[in-house]
Design an enzyme around this catalytic site. Structure first.
Site, PDB file in Angstrom:
ATOM      1  N   ASP A 123      -1.302   6.695   6.497  1.00 56.15           N
ATOM      2  CA  ASP A 123      -2.655   5.468   6.121  1.00 56.15           C
ATOM      3  C   ASP A 123      -2.820   4.577   7.170  1.00 56.15           C
ATOM      4  O   ASP A 123      -2.330   3.852   7.574  1.00 56.15           O
ATOM      5  CB  ASP A 123      -2.141   4.879   4.762  1.00 56.15           C
ATOM      6  CG  ASP A 123      -3.062   4.269   4.531  1.00 56.15           C
ATOM      7  OD1 ASP A 123      -4.350   3.575   4.862  1.00 56.15           O
ATOM      8  OD2 ASP A 123      -2.833   3.584   3.260  1.00 56.15           O
ATOM      9  N   LYS A 130     -12.485  -1.574   6.188  1.00 57.18           N
ATOM     10  CA  LYS A 130     -11.356  -2.483   7.174  1.00 57.18           C
ATOM     11  C   LYS A 130     -11.913  -2.906   8.155  1.00 57.18           C
ATOM     12  O   LYS A 130     -12.392  -3.158   8.255  1.00 57.18           O
ATOM     13  CB  LYS A 130      -9.746  -2.093   6.486  1.00 57.18           C
ATOM     14  CG  LYS A 130      -9.468  -2.155   5.561  1.00 57.18           C
ATOM     15  CD  LYS A 130      -9.439  -2.824   4.405  1.00 57.18           C
ATOM     16  CE  LYS A 130      -9.363  -2.911   3.712  1.00 57.18           C
ATOM     17  NZ  LYS A 130      -7.505  -2.019   2.360  1.00 57.18           N
ATOM     18  N   TRP A 143       0.371  -1.110  -0.062  1.00 58.11           N
ATOM     19  CA  TRP A 143       0.093  -0.134   0.246  1.00 58.11           C
ATOM     20  C   TRP A 143       0.488   1.687   0.041  1.00 58.11           C
ATOM     21  O   TRP A 143       0.432   2.053  -0.889  1.00 58.11           O
ATOM     22  CB  TRP A 143      -0.407  -0.006   1.720  1.00 58.11           C
ATOM     23  CG  TRP A 143      -2.338  -1.116   0.888  1.00 58.11           C
ATOM     24  CD1 TRP A 143      -2.653  -1.987   1.997  1.00 58.11           C
ATOM     25  CD2 TRP A 143      -3.167  -1.599  -0.225  1.00 58.11           C
ATOM     26  NE1 TRP A 143      -3.441  -2.954   1.504  1.00 58.11           N
ATOM     27  CE2 TRP A 143      -3.439  -2.533   0.011  1.00 58.11           C
ATOM     28  CE3 TRP A 143      -3.253  -0.240  -0.466  1.00 58.11           C
ATOM     29  CZ2 TRP A 143      -4.679  -2.607  -0.769  1.00 58.11           C
ATOM     30  CZ3 TRP A 143      -4.005  -1.051  -1.660  1.00 58.11           C
ATOM     31  CH2 TRP A 143      -5.037  -1.841  -1.759  1.00 58.11           C
TER      32      TRP A 143
END
Ligand SMILES: *Cc1c(COP(=O)(O)O)cnc(C)c1O
Length: 360
Positions: free
Chosen positions: A171, A195, A101
């Protein structure tokens, strides 16, 4: 009704009491005669939903007054470009790459300026977090970027990097609200909610007010400007009303169980059940350095791809869903977010123990 233990990395399992409340309110939200799905975002009743969601999030995370909370669509992925577009002053961005990511985020930022990879763990398939106490931070860096919990590889920063005075952008998609967080340590925190919080389609951005830059490239699409969202209470256009509503329910639920301190305790206790098993097993092993193991995403392998596939199939047949590992790590991955009850992890461990006895 039959619900499985769902170990999906995202969209992921949600708290059952929240789903039940939503079900009860589905057709007639609090006497409005309509579902939240059918409601004008300009209505008073929806404005209250939105205001309460923000207030509850502020309370949970203890967000200082000089930070804005923005509800934006486009997922975490859209932030990969919104961040450089909006935080750009010198056009130099420092990235710490600890997984897929943060690598994607860095690749996107390269379209807008000069990206320095100031640290990376790519040499060992992102199975550790590099020492970030004395990095070659660029004097001109507009920000330093991390992905604080790498969902695919299963690592978490245990302490924040020394950014040498530059602002930190994090993040937190796969660890949002999993533990207390000192917001003032960051310039910006963001994440997709699918998530660890709610349904897909919404990102939350928590950004220090002075970083909302109006003096950016005038060609920047209006939706991609933080000031658009900040100046209009996240309602420049139609927001993800449903997502905001459901996340608001989850915030209230987290408050009701004792907030993020309590959530953290539960997460530590829960992850320990699985890690203790992996540490004692001769058949399965975790894939990352012990000191940086994630409490949210737990990848593990047998060391043999065929055996891994057989275990995944057996878990599915036994009512444990979505345990197949990401292709870049292989094996299995158990995502054990806030809403996964400890009973689910205990049941999985019992199953894996028995599987090991029968197959080792
Ligand atoms: C899932 C994930 C993303 C991408 O999220 P989308 O909402 O699908 O764009 C980004 N970062 C992390 C850490 C993730 O886990």
């Amino acid at each position: 009704m039959s619900r499985v233990y769902n170990f999906s990395a995202g969209p992921a399992t949600m708290p059952l009491p929240v789903l039940e409340e939503i079900q009860a309110e589905l057709l007639d939200y609090k006497g409005s005669g309509m579902s939240v799905m059918e409601m004008s975002h300009r209505s008073k009743v929806f404005q209250t939903i939105c205001d309460e969601a923000e207030a509850d999030l502020r309370e949970l995370m203890n967000i200082p007054d000089n930070y804005k909370v923005l509800f934006i669509q486009g997922g975490a992925t859209l932030q990969f470009s919104m961040i450089p577009l909006n935080l750009m002053k010198n056009g130099v961005f420092d990235y710490i790459v600890t997984g897929a990511w943060s690598k994607k985020a860095a690749t996107e930022a390269k379209k807008f300026g000069k990206v320095n990879i100031v640290a990376t763990s790519e040499d060992k398939n992102y199975s550790y977090i590099p020492d970030c106490s004395d990095l070659p931070i660029d004097d001109d860096a507009d920000y330093v970027y991390i992905c604080e919990n790498e969902t695919i590889h299963g690592t978490t920063f245990q302490s924040l990097p020394n950014t040498k005075g530059k602002i930190l952008v994090s993040d937190q998609s796969s660890m949002f609200l999993s533990r207390p967080c000192n917001v003032a340590d960051y310039g910006m925190i963001y994440g997709g909610v699918q998530k660890n919080i709610g349904p897909a389609g919404l990102s939350i951005v928590i950004i220090r007010e002075d970083l909302i830059n109006k003096d950016i490239d005038p060609k920047t699409p209006v939706y991609l400007r933080y000031d658009t969202h900040a100046d209009n209470g996240s309602m420049y256009n139609t927001p993800n009303c449903w997502g905001i509503y459901v996340c608001g329910k989850v915030f209230k639920y987290l408050k009701s169980i004792g907030g993020l301190e309590k959530m953290n305790q539960l997460n530590i206790e829960k992850a320990k059940v699985l890690y203790d098993f992996l540490d004692s097993s001769n058949y399965f092993k975790g894939t990352v350095d012990k000191d940086v193991r994630s409490l949210m995403n737990v990848p593990f392998v047998t060391g043999d791809a065929d055996k891994d596939a057989a275990v995944v199939a057996a878990t599915k047949a036994a009512g444990f869903d979505n345990l197949k590992g990401h292709k870049s790590v292989g094996g299995l991955r158990a995502s054990i977010y806030n809403a996964m009850p400890i009973e689910g992890v205990k049941a999985l461990v019992d199953f894996l123990k028995k599987y090991e006895e029968e197959n080792a």
